[in-house]
Design a protein around this motif. Structure first.
Motif, PDB file in Angstrom:
ATOM      1  N   THR A   3      16.016   7.315   2.856  1.00  0.00           N
ATOM      2  CA  THR A   3      16.768   8.312   2.264  1.00  0.00           C
ATOM      3  C   THR A   3      15.886   9.461   1.744  1.00  0.00           C
ATOM      4  OG1 THR A   3      17.337   7.552   0.259  1.00  0.00           O
ATOM      5  CG2 THR A   3      18.790   6.798   1.721  1.00  0.00           C
ATOM      6  N   PRO A   4      16.259  10.628   1.811  1.00  0.00           N
ATOM      7  CA  PRO A   4      15.582  11.755   1.318  1.00  0.00           C
ATOM      8  C   PRO A   4      15.033  11.341  -0.324  1.00  0.00           C
ATOM      9  CG  PRO A   4      17.194  12.590   2.460  1.00  0.00           C
ATOM     10  CD  PRO A   4      17.573  11.063   2.436  1.00  0.00           C
ATOM     11  N   GLU A   5      15.882  10.907  -1.006  1.00  0.00           N
ATOM     12  CA  GLU A   5      15.674  10.521  -2.585  1.00  0.00           C
ATOM     13  C   GLU A   5      14.571   9.357  -2.540  1.00  0.00           C
ATOM     14  OE1 GLU A   5      17.690   8.188  -5.969  1.00  0.00           O
ATOM     15  OE2 GLU A   5      18.871  10.013  -5.477  1.00  0.00           O
ATOM     16  N   SER A   6      14.807   8.234  -1.644  1.00  0.00           N
ATOM     17  CA  SER A   6      13.851   7.138  -1.792  1.00  0.00           C
ATOM     18  C   SER A   6      12.345   7.663  -1.117  1.00  0.00           C
ATOM     19  CB  SER A   6      14.466   6.136  -0.670  1.00  0.00           C
ATOM     20  OG  SER A   6      15.251   5.543  -1.301  1.00  0.00           O
ATOM     21  N   ALA A   7      12.632   8.452  -0.098  1.00  0.00           N
ATOM     22  CA  ALA A   7      11.071   8.955   0.351  1.00  0.00           C
ATOM     23  C   ALA A   7      10.442   9.655  -0.708  1.00  0.00           C
ATOM     24  CB  ALA A   7      11.543   9.994   1.459  1.00  0.00           C
ATOM     25  N   ALA A   8      11.228  10.487  -1.541  1.00  0.00           N
ATOM     26  CA  ALA A   8      10.311  11.493  -2.546  1.00  0.00           C
ATOM     27  C   ALA A   8       9.877  10.186  -3.589  1.00  0.00           C
ATOM     28  CB  ALA A   8      11.339  12.243  -3.215  1.00  0.00           C
ATOM     29  N   LYS A   9      10.774   9.019  -3.869  1.00  0.00           N
ATOM     30  CA  LYS A   9      10.135   8.238  -4.926  1.00  0.00           C
ATOM     31  C   LYS A   9       9.133   7.233  -4.178  1.00  0.00           C
ATOM     32  CE  LYS A   9      14.570   7.470  -7.237  1.00  0.00           C
ATOM     33  NZ  LYS A   9      15.550   6.628  -7.877  1.00  0.00           N
ATOM     34  N   THR A  14       2.991   6.343  -4.011  1.00  0.00           N
ATOM     35  CA  THR A  14       1.802   6.145  -3.217  1.00  0.00           C
ATOM     36  C   THR A  14       0.820   7.048  -3.749  1.00  0.00           C
ATOM     37  OG1 THR A  14       2.610   7.709  -1.432  1.00  0.00           O
ATOM     38  CG2 THR A  14       3.020   5.290  -1.142  1.00  0.00           C
ATOM     39  N   GLN A  15       1.235   8.314  -4.226  1.00  0.00           N
ATOM     40  CA  GLN A  15       0.225   9.330  -4.940  1.00  0.00           C
ATOM     41  C   GLN A  15      -0.404   8.743  -6.122  1.00  0.00           C
ATOM     42  OE1 GLN A  15      -0.280  12.712  -3.926  1.00  0.00           O
ATOM     43  NE2 GLN A  15      -2.173  12.572  -5.568  1.00  0.00           N
ATOM     44  N   PRO A  34      -1.255  -3.356   1.823  1.00  0.00           N
ATOM     45  CA  PRO A  34      -2.341  -2.262   2.390  1.00  0.00           C
ATOM     46  C   PRO A  34      -3.015  -1.662   1.177  1.00  0.00           C
ATOM     47  CG  PRO A  34       0.176  -1.854   1.961  1.00  0.00           C
ATOM     48  CD  PRO A  34       0.025  -3.170   1.786  1.00  0.00           C
ATOM     49  N   TRP A  35      -4.069  -1.031   1.549  1.00  0.00           N
ATOM     50  CA  TRP A  35      -4.636   0.050   0.649  1.00  0.00           C
ATOM     51  C   TRP A  35      -4.168   1.267   0.672  1.00  0.00           C
ATOM     52  CZ3 TRP A  35      -8.336  -1.290  -2.949  1.00  0.00           C
ATOM     53  CH2 TRP A  35      -8.891  -2.395  -2.976  1.00  0.00           C
ATOM     54  N   ILE A  36      -3.605   2.053  -0.209  1.00  0.00           N
ATOM     55  CA  ILE A  36      -3.135   3.235  -0.162  1.00  0.00           C
ATOM     56  C   ILE A  36      -4.254   4.133  -0.083  1.00  0.00           C
ATOM     57  CG2 ILE A  36      -1.549   4.916  -1.362  1.00  0.00           C
ATOM     58  CD1 ILE A  36      -0.337   2.429  -0.149  1.00  0.00           C
ATOM     59  N   ARG A  37      -4.596   4.892   0.932  1.00  0.00           N
ATOM     60  CA  ARG A  37      -5.632   5.868   1.092  1.00  0.00           C
ATOM     61  C   ARG A  37      -5.157   7.340   0.681  1.00  0.00           C
ATOM     62  NH1 ARG A  37      -9.027   1.974   1.564  1.00  0.00           N
ATOM     63  NH2 ARG A  37      -9.252   0.512   2.993  1.00  0.00           N
ATOM     64  N   THR A  38      -3.815   7.749   1.110  1.00  0.00           N
ATOM     65  CA  THR A  38      -3.235   8.869   1.248  1.00  0.00           C
ATOM     66  C   THR A  38      -1.790   8.958   0.732  1.00  0.00           C
ATOM     67  OG1 THR A  38      -2.663   8.975   3.479  1.00  0.00           O
ATOM     68  CG2 THR A  38      -4.857   9.975   2.840  1.00  0.00           C
ATOM     69  N   PRO A  39      -1.192   9.750   0.045  1.00  0.00           N
ATOM     70  CA  PRO A  39       0.202   9.776  -0.057  1.00  0.00           C
ATOM     71  C   PRO A  39       1.077   9.525   1.199  1.00  0.00           C
ATOM     72  CG  PRO A  39      -0.844  11.579  -1.295  1.00  0.00           C
ATOM     73  CD  PRO A  39      -1.822  10.982  -0.427  1.00  0.00           C
ATOM     74  N   ILE A  40       2.100   8.909   1.056  1.00  0.00           N
ATOM     75  CA  ILE A  40       2.856   8.591   2.230  1.00  0.00           C
ATOM     76  C   ILE A  40       4.022   9.667   2.226  1.00  0.00           C
ATOM     77  CG2 ILE A  40       4.268   7.248   3.723  1.00  0.00           C
ATOM     78  CD1 ILE A  40       2.337   4.861   2.752  1.00  0.00           C
ATOM     79  N   THR A  41       4.161  10.591   3.068  1.00  0.00           N
ATOM     80  CA  THR A  41       4.976  11.736   2.784  1.00  0.00           C
ATOM     81  C   THR A  41       6.056  11.622   4.048  1.00  0.00           C
ATOM     82  OG1 THR A  41       3.931  13.098   4.285  1.00  0.00           O
ATOM     83  CG2 THR A  41       3.440  13.351   1.845  1.00  0.00           C
ATOM     84  N   ALA A  42       6.156  10.533   4.906  1.00  0.00           N
ATOM     85  CA  ALA A  42       7.251  10.498   5.712  1.00  0.00           C
ATOM     86  C   ALA A  42       8.511   9.873   5.302  1.00  0.00           C
ATOM     87  CB  ALA A  42       6.660   9.635   6.941  1.00  0.00           C
ATOM     88  N   ASN A  43       9.413   9.990   6.022  1.00  0.00           N
ATOM     89  CA  ASN A  43      10.823   9.373   5.785  1.00  0.00           C
ATOM     90  C   ASN A  43      11.057   7.898   6.391  1.00  0.00           C
ATOM     91  OD1 ASN A  43      11.503  10.208   8.116  1.00  0.00           O
ATOM     92  ND2 ASN A  43      13.306  10.938   7.662  1.00  0.00           N
ATOM     93  N   ARG A  44       9.760   7.375   6.948  1.00  0.00           N
ATOM     94  CA  ARG A  44       9.847   6.073   7.455  1.00  0.00           C
ATOM     95  C   ARG A  44       8.728   5.154   7.256  1.00  0.00           C
ATOM     96  NH1 ARG A  44      10.723   5.962  13.523  1.00  0.00           N
ATOM     97  NH2 ARG A  44      12.464   6.889  12.922  1.00  0.00           N
ATOM     98  N   ILE A  45       8.988   4.060   7.046  1.00  0.00           N
ATOM     99  CA  ILE A  45       7.665   2.970   6.909  1.00  0.00           C
ATOM    100  C   ILE A  45       7.515   1.959   8.052  1.00  0.00           C
ATOM    101  CG2 ILE A  45       6.945   1.225   5.346  1.00  0.00           C
ATOM    102  CD1 ILE A  45       8.628   2.155   3.360  1.00  0.00           C
TER     103      ILE A  45
END
Length: 50
Positions: A3-9, A14-15, A34-45
């Protein structure tokens, strides 16, 4: 899909976790680490692991 709210969280998480390894759990079982190398900004995983 998130959801948009979950994607923002998730983006905030990830940031904050950049440069660190984290775990993704489903039903209390680790499905990937996973190693977090960049913020994930998409609305899907997507899982790119086999």
């Amino acid at each position: 899909m998130l959801t948009p709210e979950s994607a923002a969280k998730f983006q905030e998480f990830t940031q904050a976790a950049m440069g660190r390894q984290t775990q993704v759990l489903i039903n209390n079982s680790v499905v990937t680490e996973p190693w977090i190398r960049t913020p994930i900004t998409a609305n899907r995983i997507r899982n790119y692991c086999n």
